[in-house]
Design a protein around this motif. Structure first.
Motif, short mmCIF file in Angstrom:
data_model
loop_
_atom_site.label_atom_id
_atom_site.label_comp_id
_atom_site.label_asym_id
_atom_site.label_seq_id
_atom_site.Cartn_x
_atom_site.Cartn_y
_atom_site.Cartn_z
N ASP A 73 57.87 -73.15 66.98
CA ASP A 73 57.74 -73.17 65.71
C ASP A 73 57.92 -71.59 65.70
N LYS A 96 60.16 -70.43 53.26
CA LYS A 96 59.27 -71.67 53.42
C LYS A 96 60.33 -72.56 52.71
N TYR A 113 54.72 -70.70 56.52
CA TYR A 113 55.31 -72.00 56.98
C TYR A 113 56.34 -71.64 58.27
N THR A 114 56.52 -72.32 59.07
CA THR A 114 57.40 -72.57 60.29
C THR A 114 58.44 -73.34 60.29
N LYS A 116 61.39 -75.13 63.09
CA LYS A 116 61.70 -75.27 64.46
C LYS A 116 63.15 -74.94 64.99
N SER A 141 63.26 -78.16 59.54
CA SER A 141 61.94 -77.82 58.72
C SER A 141 60.69 -77.91 59.61
N SER A 142 59.42 -77.63 59.08
CA SER A 142 58.36 -77.65 59.77
C SER A 142 58.16 -78.86 60.63
#
Length: 199
Positions: A73, A96, A113-114, A116, A141-142
């Motif tokens: 992440d 994000k 927000y992370t 991947k 997305s996360s």
């Protein structure tokens, strides 16, 4: 070169003509606090096409020089991020996903927000191995349910469950410090003024 935490990179996409480095860049649409992630020509390479890859604060690493690995992440912030008390420790230009599947750069807060970093479908890449410059990857997305999708130059980047766009990281020229035991190529012959890599 492996890609490491806190490295400054460009995110290149579009390998339709067989070019290894990609024909399009991801860039933030405006220099103001905030902005939307868009697709730009590779030649643009403006200050807003530069990003820093940061690790989530809860991630434990044994070495600050540790590489980013597949399935990690990652927090993606604009290189020209400014830090303000109201924005949190990660700054005011942190990416994000929004409710309409775009990517907005705004205040990161205390738990940003992370995204991947996943290998291409069918890849044999090991989850414990480092991501290297020019490795093609899927940016998810996360939750890992939606994937990067790009369209035409100037259009907004979106994240869709059908997204199939592959991308690569490139280190920004002059932004990475050489370290002991680094593997390098020594290039010479820069008669072509358009070449950064020598003849």
């Amino acid at each position: 070169f492996p890609v490491k935490w806190n490295d400054y990179v460009t995110i290149n996409t579009d390998f339709s003509n067989g070019e290894n480095r990609g024909r399009k860049l991801l860039t933030v649409s405006t220099g103001a606090a905030g902005g939307i992630l868009q697709v730009a020509r590779k030649e643009t390479n403006s200050q807003f096409s530069s990003f820093q890859l940061r690790r989530p604060s809860e991630m434990i690493v044994t070495d600050d020089d540790e590489c980013i690995k597949w399935n990690d992440d990652v927090i993606i912030s604009s290189k020209y991020n400014h830090v303000g008390e109201a924005c949190g420790p990660f700054g005011c230009r942190v990416g994000k996903e929004t409710s309409d599947s775009r990517v907005e750069f705004s205040a990161g807060g205390s738990t940003p927000y992370t995204f991947k970093i996943l290998p291409p479908v069918g890849s044999s890449k090991s989850q414990s191995s480092c991501i290297h410059v020019n490795d093609r990857f899927r940016l998810a997305s996360s939750g890992g349910a939606n994937f990067l999708s790009i369209d035409n130059i100037g259009s907004d980047v979106t994240f869709l469950n059908t997204g199939t766009t592959l991308a690569t990281f490139r280190h920004i020229h002059g932004s990475r410090v050489l370290k002991w035991r680094d593997h390098i190529v020594i290039n010479t012959g820069f008669n072509d003024t358009n070449s950064l890599y020598g003849d």
